[in-house]
Design a protein around this motif. Sequence first.
Motif, PDB file in Angstrom:
ATOM      1  N   LEU A  35     -43.627   5.566 -16.599  1.00 36.44           N
ATOM      2  CA  LEU A  35     -44.399   5.468 -15.360  1.00 36.44           C
ATOM      3  C   LEU A  35     -43.700   4.645 -14.293  1.00 36.44           C
ATOM      4  CD1 LEU A  35     -48.095   5.190 -16.535  1.00 36.44           C
ATOM      5  CD2 LEU A  35     -46.969   7.072 -15.360  1.00 36.44           C
ATOM      6  N   SER A  36     -43.034   3.576 -14.698  1.00 37.99           N
ATOM      7  CA  SER A  36     -42.336   2.785 -13.672  1.00 37.99           C
ATOM      8  C   SER A  36     -41.217   3.614 -13.057  1.00 37.99           C
ATOM      9  CB  SER A  36     -41.813   1.468 -14.246  1.00 37.99           C
ATOM     10  OG  SER A  36     -40.903   1.696 -15.289  1.00 37.99           O
ATOM     11  N   LEU A  46     -45.564  10.185   0.059  1.00 41.66           N
ATOM     12  CA  LEU A  46     -46.214  11.054  -0.922  1.00 41.66           C
ATOM     13  C   LEU A  46     -47.574  10.476  -1.311  1.00 41.66           C
ATOM     14  CD1 LEU A  46     -43.173  11.894  -3.215  1.00 41.66           C
ATOM     15  CD2 LEU A  46     -44.201  13.323  -1.471  1.00 41.66           C
ATOM     16  N   CYS A  47     -48.448  11.337  -1.856  1.00 40.96           N
ATOM     17  CA  CYS A  47     -49.785  10.876  -2.220  1.00 40.96           C
ATOM     18  C   CYS A  47     -49.716   9.890  -3.386  1.00 40.96           C
ATOM     19  CB  CYS A  47     -50.698  12.047  -2.561  1.00 40.96           C
ATOM     20  SG  CYS A  47     -50.409  12.756  -4.169  1.00 40.96           S
ATOM     21  N   ASN A  48     -50.785   9.163  -3.603  1.00 43.69           N
ATOM     22  CA  ASN A  48     -50.824   8.102  -4.598  1.00 43.69           C
ATOM     23  C   ASN A  48     -51.379   8.561  -5.940  1.00 43.69           C
ATOM     24  OD1 ASN A  48     -49.964   6.637  -2.449  1.00 43.69           O
ATOM     25  ND2 ASN A  48     -51.654   5.209  -2.434  1.00 43.69           N
ATOM     26  N   PHE A  49     -51.327   9.852  -6.217  1.00 42.81           N
ATOM     27  CA  PHE A  49     -51.797  10.395  -7.479  1.00 42.81           C
ATOM     28  C   PHE A  49     -50.647  11.136  -8.144  1.00 42.81           C
ATOM     29  CE2 PHE A  49     -55.374  11.386  -4.389  1.00 42.81           C
ATOM     30  CZ  PHE A  49     -55.898  10.107  -4.450  1.00 42.81           C
ATOM     31  N   VAL A  50     -50.500  10.922  -9.447  1.00 46.62           N
ATOM     32  CA  VAL A  50     -49.458  11.602 -10.210  1.00 46.62           C
ATOM     33  C   VAL A  50     -50.088  12.181 -11.462  1.00 46.62           C
ATOM     34  CG1 VAL A  50     -47.280  11.313 -11.447  1.00 46.62           C
ATOM     35  CG2 VAL A  50     -47.701   9.982  -9.402  1.00 46.62           C
ATOM     36  N   GLU A  51     -49.854  13.455 -11.727  1.00 42.08           N
ATOM     37  CA  GLU A  51     -50.300  14.020 -12.995  1.00 42.08           C
ATOM     38  C   GLU A  51     -49.251  13.692 -14.038  1.00 42.08           C
ATOM     39  OE1 GLU A  51     -51.629  18.001 -13.027  1.00 42.08           O
ATOM     40  OE2 GLU A  51     -52.890  17.725 -11.260  1.00 42.08           O
ATOM     41  N   TRP A  52     -49.735  13.198 -15.188  1.00 41.04           N
ATOM     42  CA  TRP A  52     -48.824  12.706 -16.222  1.00 41.04           C
ATOM     43  C   TRP A  52     -49.482  12.862 -17.587  1.00 41.04           C
ATOM     44  CZ3 TRP A  52     -49.748   8.293 -19.271  1.00 41.04           C
ATOM     45  CH2 TRP A  52     -48.678   7.852 -20.024  1.00 41.04           C
ATOM     46  N   ARG A  53     -48.877  13.643 -18.467  1.00 44.44           N
ATOM     47  CA  ARG A  53     -49.325  13.820 -19.859  1.00 44.44           C
ATOM     48  C   ARG A  53     -50.808  14.195 -19.974  1.00 44.44           C
ATOM     49  NH1 ARG A  53     -47.154   8.943 -23.672  1.00 44.44           N
ATOM     50  NH2 ARG A  53     -44.955   9.047 -23.178  1.00 44.44           N
ATOM     51  N   GLY A  54     -51.295  15.014 -19.111  1.00 42.49           N
ATOM     52  CA  GLY A  54     -52.698  15.410 -19.172  1.00 42.49           C
ATOM     53  C   GLY A  54     -53.653  14.398 -18.559  1.00 42.49           C
ATOM     54  N   PHE A  55     -53.130  13.353 -17.965  1.00 47.01           N
ATOM     55  CA  PHE A  55     -53.934  12.340 -17.275  1.00 47.01           C
ATOM     56  C   PHE A  55     -53.525  12.316 -15.811  1.00 47.01           C
ATOM     57  CE2 PHE A  55     -53.472  10.547 -21.621  1.00 47.01           C
ATOM     58  CZ  PHE A  55     -54.813  10.502 -21.974  1.00 47.01           C
ATOM     59  N   VAL A  57     -52.458   9.408 -12.909  1.00 51.18           N
ATOM     60  CA  VAL A  57     -52.138   8.014 -12.634  1.00 51.18           C
ATOM     61  C   VAL A  57     -52.344   7.806 -11.138  1.00 51.18           C
ATOM     62  CG1 VAL A  57     -50.366   6.232 -12.679  1.00 51.18           C
ATOM     63  CG2 VAL A  57     -50.507   7.885 -14.543  1.00 51.18           C
ATOM     64  N   VAL A  58     -53.214   6.879 -10.826  1.00 47.16           N
ATOM     65  CA  VAL A  58     -53.511   6.534  -9.438  1.00 47.16           C
ATOM     66  C   VAL A  58     -52.853   5.189  -9.181  1.00 47.16           C
ATOM     67  CG1 VAL A  58     -55.334   6.065  -7.779  1.00 47.16           C
ATOM     68  CG2 VAL A  58     -55.708   7.747  -9.586  1.00 47.16           C
ATOM     69  N   TYR A  59     -52.078   5.108  -8.109  1.00 49.58           N
ATOM     70  CA  TYR A  59     -51.383   3.853  -7.824  1.00 49.58           C
ATOM     71  C   TYR A  59     -51.470   3.538  -6.342  1.00 49.58           C
ATOM     72  CZ  TYR A  59     -47.503   6.574  -5.966  1.00 49.58           C
ATOM     73  OH  TYR A  59     -46.744   7.428  -5.220  1.00 49.58           O
ATOM     74  N   ARG A  60     -51.253   2.288  -6.052  1.00 48.61           N
ATOM     75  CA  ARG A  60     -51.211   1.858  -4.654  1.00 48.61           C
ATOM     76  C   ARG A  60     -50.274   0.671  -4.566  1.00 48.61           C
ATOM     77  NH1 ARG A  60     -56.217   1.277  -0.600  1.00 48.61           N
ATOM     78  NH2 ARG A  60     -54.967   1.033   1.256  1.00 48.61           N
ATOM     79  N   ARG A  61     -49.471   0.639  -3.525  1.00 50.65           N
ATOM     80  CA  ARG A  61     -48.530  -0.459  -3.342  1.00 50.65           C
ATOM     81  C   ARG A  61     -49.111  -1.472  -2.367  1.00 50.65           C
ATOM     82  NH1 ARG A  61     -42.562  -0.298  -0.654  1.00 50.65           N
ATOM     83  NH2 ARG A  61     -42.308  -2.533  -0.667  1.00 50.65           N
ATOM     84  N   MET A  69     -53.385   2.718 -12.238  1.00 49.48           N
ATOM     85  CA  MET A  69     -54.446   2.933 -13.218  1.00 49.48           C
ATOM     86  C   MET A  69     -54.376   4.372 -13.694  1.00 49.48           C
ATOM     87  SD  MET A  69     -57.726   0.889 -11.765  1.00 49.48           S
ATOM     88  CE  MET A  69     -57.630  -0.874 -11.434  1.00 49.48           C
ATOM     89  N   CYS A  70     -54.463   4.545 -15.012  1.00 49.70           N
ATOM     90  CA  CYS A  70     -54.418   5.873 -15.624  1.00 49.70           C
ATOM     91  C   CYS A  70     -55.851   6.303 -15.931  1.00 49.70           C
ATOM     92  CB  CYS A  70     -53.580   5.822 -16.888  1.00 49.70           C
ATOM     93  SG  CYS A  70     -53.499   7.396 -17.758  1.00 49.70           S
ATOM     94  N   ILE A  71     -56.211   7.513 -15.484  1.00 51.15           N
ATOM     95  CA  ILE A  71     -57.578   8.011 -15.653  1.00 51.15           C
ATOM     96  C   ILE A  71     -57.541   9.429 -16.227  1.00 51.15           C
ATOM     97  CG2 ILE A  71     -58.545   6.595 -13.823  1.00 51.15           C
ATOM     98  CD1 ILE A  71     -58.401   9.064 -11.973  1.00 51.15           C
TER      99      ILE A  71
END
Length: 161
Positions: A35-36, A46-55, A57-61, A69-71
């Motif tokens: 993830l890092s 780019l948007c702050n949402f990433v699809e990853w392994r069926g989840f 990941v929402v991030y903000r700098r 946070m992974c949801i």
Amino acid sequence: MIHFVLLISRQGKVRLTKWYSPYPQKERTKVIRELSGLILTRGPKLCNFVEWRGFKVVYRRYASLYFCMCINQDDNELEILEIIHHYVEILDRYFGSVCELDLIFNFHKAYYILDELLIAGELQESSKKTVARHIAAQDSLVETAKEQASSLSNIIAEATK
């Protein structure tokens, strides 16, 4: 549900992790590395949402830190962005313009604030004032315990003279 929370610096250093789903230690290390690498290389536009392994990941700098946070796939990303912002506002209120060094040297406070905010991956408290009151109560308990320990050590020192 939030599966885990990561705070990562721009250099890729992990500043805080909180796991709400069971992950073995090897898997945690692998997740953090993946993830890092994924988040730090994304462009700022780019948007702050990433699809990853069926989840998702929402991030903000914020400044030099990425709050991630992974949801679940069907959870609301905007709600998680609000939770991240809420956490940062509470950190700002407590530390007075929070920075990375505050989290490094007072990591226990950052964890305590996160625990007041989230329980088992769900939002527990939405009121900043309530969270601030709980933190202030805990700080006063710590100060009282320090004073009692100091006076007890003074009594022991006097008795051993």
